[in-house]
Motif scaffolding. Structure first.
Motif, mmCIF file in Angstrom:
data_model
loop_
_atom_site.group_PDB
_atom_site.id
_atom_site.type_symbol
_atom_site.label_atom_id
_atom_site.label_comp_id
_atom_site.label_asym_id
_atom_site.label_seq_id
_atom_site.Cartn_x
_atom_site.Cartn_y
_atom_site.Cartn_z
ATOM 1 N N LEU A 1 0.830 -1.213 0.000
ATOM 2 C CA LEU A 1 0.000 0.000 0.000
ATOM 3 C C LEU A 1 0.865 1.264 0.000
ATOM 4 N N LEU A 2 1.927 1.262 0.807
ATOM 5 C CA LEU A 2 2.817 2.429 0.838
ATOM 6 C C LEU A 2 3.401 2.716 -0.545
ATOM 7 N N THR A 3 3.822 1.663 -1.237
ATOM 8 C CA THR A 3 4.403 1.851 -2.568
ATOM 9 C C THR A 3 3.365 2.325 -3.557
ATOM 10 N N THR A 4 2.179 1.746 -3.505
ATOM 11 C CA THR A 4 1.113 2.132 -4.435
ATOM 12 C C THR A 4 0.701 3.578 -4.218
ATOM 13 N N THR B 1 5.403 -2.060 -6.272
ATOM 14 C CA THR B 1 6.013 -1.287 -7.356
ATOM 15 C C THR B 1 5.473 -1.670 -8.730
ATOM 16 N N THR B 2 4.804 -2.828 -8.832
ATOM 17 C CA THR B 2 4.206 -3.219 -10.115
ATOM 18 C C THR B 2 3.059 -2.296 -10.509
ATOM 19 N N SER B 3 2.502 -1.575 -9.534
ATOM 20 C CA SER B 3 1.384 -0.684 -9.853
ATOM 21 C C SER B 3 1.799 0.397 -10.844
ATOM 22 N N THR B 4 3.052 0.855 -10.758
ATOM 23 C CA THR B 4 3.527 1.883 -11.682
ATOM 24 C C THR B 4 3.511 1.370 -13.105
ATOM 25 N N ALA C 1 0.813 1.078 -18.443
ATOM 26 C CA ALA C 1 0.347 0.228 -19.544
ATOM 27 C C ALA C 1 -1.103 0.513 -19.929
ATOM 28 N N ILE C 2 -1.822 1.298 -19.106
ATOM 29 C CA ILE C 2 -3.218 1.606 -19.427
ATOM 30 C C ILE C 2 -3.265 2.403 -20.725
ATOM 31 N N VAL D 1 4.712 -6.304 -21.237
ATOM 32 C CA VAL D 1 5.873 -5.965 -20.417
ATOM 33 C C VAL D 1 5.433 -5.710 -18.978
ATOM 34 N N ALA D 2 4.327 -4.993 -18.819
ATOM 35 C CA ALA D 2 3.807 -4.734 -17.470
ATOM 36 C C ALA D 2 3.456 -6.046 -16.771
ATOM 37 N N MET D 3 2.865 -6.969 -17.503
ATOM 38 C CA MET D 3 2.524 -8.264 -16.914
ATOM 39 C C MET D 3 3.777 -9.070 -16.570
ATOM 40 N N ALA D 4 4.834 -8.903 -17.375
ATOM 41 C CA ALA D 4 6.113 -9.562 -17.049
ATOM 42 C C ALA D 4 6.648 -9.043 -15.722
ATOM 43 N N HIS D 5 6.499 -7.723 -15.489
ATOM 44 C CA HIS D 5 6.919 -7.122 -14.223
ATOM 45 C C HIS D 5 6.127 -7.724 -13.061
#
Length: 537
Positions: A187-190, A227-230, A235-236, A245-249
């Protein structure tokens, strides 16, 4: 309480501002070097991994590198297999922030160091506006100052919170404590859109010993997940390739988190050994920084054997209609061991290309100019399909082929040429302005258009081969004669007649390419008697 919350929020804000200034300044100071590294150092998995780690450590932002990588994929400058290793490397590179905080930020007199850096950096940045790279370096120095100032304020805030946190008896929180701290880290990262910020909060909170090491480690794992949220936000609305690529992350960070949780005690023990071996300060923040690095390296080792399957799985996600068109349906390298079956699959793929090329050509005949971009994307997809067919042909001709298969390949190669010609001619036809030679010539144009459409339909008929060349030639000659007569009589001027002749010639070439391609495929598109007889021998 306000005396604690104020420095906590202020420290977080200064840390994020420092990170932003530092990242932007370092990118400006590096100029095109980082872009060059990202574009040219990624030809192999190992080089992509190193490039991602190096760039992230240099600019202190895995989010910036991930978003830049998605942009490169969007622009077609990186393939999926190249990009995912850059993203994996970025996860390792981002662990540098933890080392900076634990080994520098929490150990120095932040006031004595940070304030001069901020002052000198900002003054130098203003003075060096005319020299962007030096100005960027000065901005980065100011960013470092704010970075350390933010860490100092966070440390001060958490020192005030330490008694309250210690009173919670977190060590006795039970089995739900680790999942809870993973959620807190995510949550903090998001919320901050910075895993570095979540790391700084976790490290400073653990510095006084109020948060037990295993729970702080769980928060670090959560920050890695968050961090995957970024990447997902970036990717939106992006291309399917960028979404992959986002899904690979996401996949990498999920695998890494599972591995880190499964081996949590072992990794924490190993982190102590890393600090001792490197002669670094061995305390809770230092162990967390080492733990962060170790479990991301573990993630690389875990994903390594899975990467080929992961790439293939990702390649099938978010397929657009054009991407589906560009992928062969019948070609399989396993068939190369049986030439008869390989030729049959090749014939089926060539027939598919032929029909799709004619469908696009027919759509272009009546398409409005505004459809040009959409049709251009379909055109590019079909060119990718022809490349795949040629690659299969190249492999097939490298095997030992019987005589009958050789004859089939000769015809199929020519069929691919005719499909490519139909694509090129229909694109040129769509680019030409509509004919403006007057109503008297409309019947001739209608006859030519109808004949071209009949030729396309006949050439796409799988069951019956019809030779439409004589009718198409007759319609063309009638139209050409009418155009030249209109010019001679003065009922049409030279420019529209020239345009009309060019258009008519392209229409004739399109009809001929369609007919010739169908003729080449007539014997082979469904694997008829010659190949079946060969198999029976």
């Amino acid at each position: 309480m306000i005396s604690i919350i104020a420095p906590l929020l202020g420290g977080l804000g200064l840390f994020l501002l420092g990170m932003a200034l530092m990242t932007d300044g370092l990118k400006t100071a590096a100029g095109d070097a980082l872009r060059s590294i990202l574009g040219t150092w990624t030809r192999t998995r190992a080089r992509g991994l190193v490039a991602g780690a190096f760039i992230t450590a240099a600019v202190q932002s895995s989010s910036a590198v991930t978003v830049a990588t998605i942009g490169f994929v969007n622009a077609g400058l990186l393939t999926l297999s190249q990009a995912i290793w850059v993203v994996f490397g970025a996860n390792v590179g981002t662990t540098m922030t933890g080392w900076l905080v634990s080994q520098v930020g929490l150990k120095l007199d932040w006031g004595a160091l940070a304030l001069p850096l901020i002052g000198i950096g900002m003054i130098a940045g203003l003075a060096l506006k005319a020299r962007p790279r030096l100005g960027g370096a000065a901005q980065a120095a100011a960013g470092f100052g704010l970075f350390f100032l933010g860490v100092g304020l966070l440390q001060e805030a958490f020192s005030g919170l330490a008694p309250q946190i210690a009173g919670l008896n977190l060590e006795d929180a039970g089995i739900f404590a680790i999942p809870l701290f993973i959620l807190v880290g995510a949550l903090l990262t998001t919320l901050t859109q910075s895993s570095s910020a979540a790391m700084a909060i976790t490290l400073t909170a653990s510095a006084g010993g109020a948060v037990p090491l295993p729970l702080a480690a769980a928060a670090v794992i959560g920050a890695n997940i968050g961090t995957t949220s970024t990447a997902l936000f970036a990717a939106i609305g992006a291309t399917p390739a960028a979404q992959r690529v986002a899904m690979a992350h996401v996949a990498f960070n999920a695998v890494t988190a599972i591995g880190a949780l499964a081996l949590l005690p072992l990794l924490l023990w190993a982190s102590e050994g890393v600090l001792d071996g490197a002669h670094l300060v061995d305390d809770t923040p230092g162990r967390l920084a080492a733990f962060h690095t170790l479990f991301n390296i573990l993630g690389i080792l875990l994903i390594l054997p899975l990467a080929p399957r992961l790439t293939r799985w990702l390649a099938g996600l978010f397929l657009t209609p054009d991407e589906a068109v560009s992928r062969p349906e019948f070609l399989d390298s396993n068939l190369l061991q049986t030439p008869a079956l390989a030729v049959r699959s090749l014939a089926l793929e060539c027939w598919r290309l032929h029909v799709l090329a004619l469908e696009l050509a027919g759509e272009r005949l009546g398409a409005a100019p505004g459809a040009r971009v959409r049709l251009s994307h379909r055109h590019e997809a079909l060119l990718e399909l022809t490349s795949a067919i040629r690659a299969f042909l190249d492999e097939l001709t490298g095997t030992s082929l019987p005589a009958e298969a050789g004859k089939a390949i000769s015809d199929l190669v020519r069929a691919v040429h005719h499909a490519e010609e139909a694509l090129a001619v229909s694109a040129a036809l769509h680019a030409l302005p509509a004919s403006r030679t007057g109503p008297a010539l409309k019947p001739f144009w209608d006859r030519m258009s109808a004949q071209v459409r009949d030729s396309l339909a006949a050439a796409a008929d799988r069951e019956v081969f019809t030779d439409t060349d004589p009718d198409a030639e007759a319609a063309f000659q009638a139209l050409k004669t009418a155009l030249l007569e209109a010019l001679a009589e003065g009922s049409a001027t030279l420019a529209p007649v020239d345009n009309g002749l060019a258009r008519a010639q392209l229409m004739r070439r399109l009809a001929k390419a369609a007919r010739d391609g169908r003729e080449r495929l007539a014997r082979w598109h469904d694997g008829e008697a010659p190949l079946q007889a060969e198999e029976a021998q």
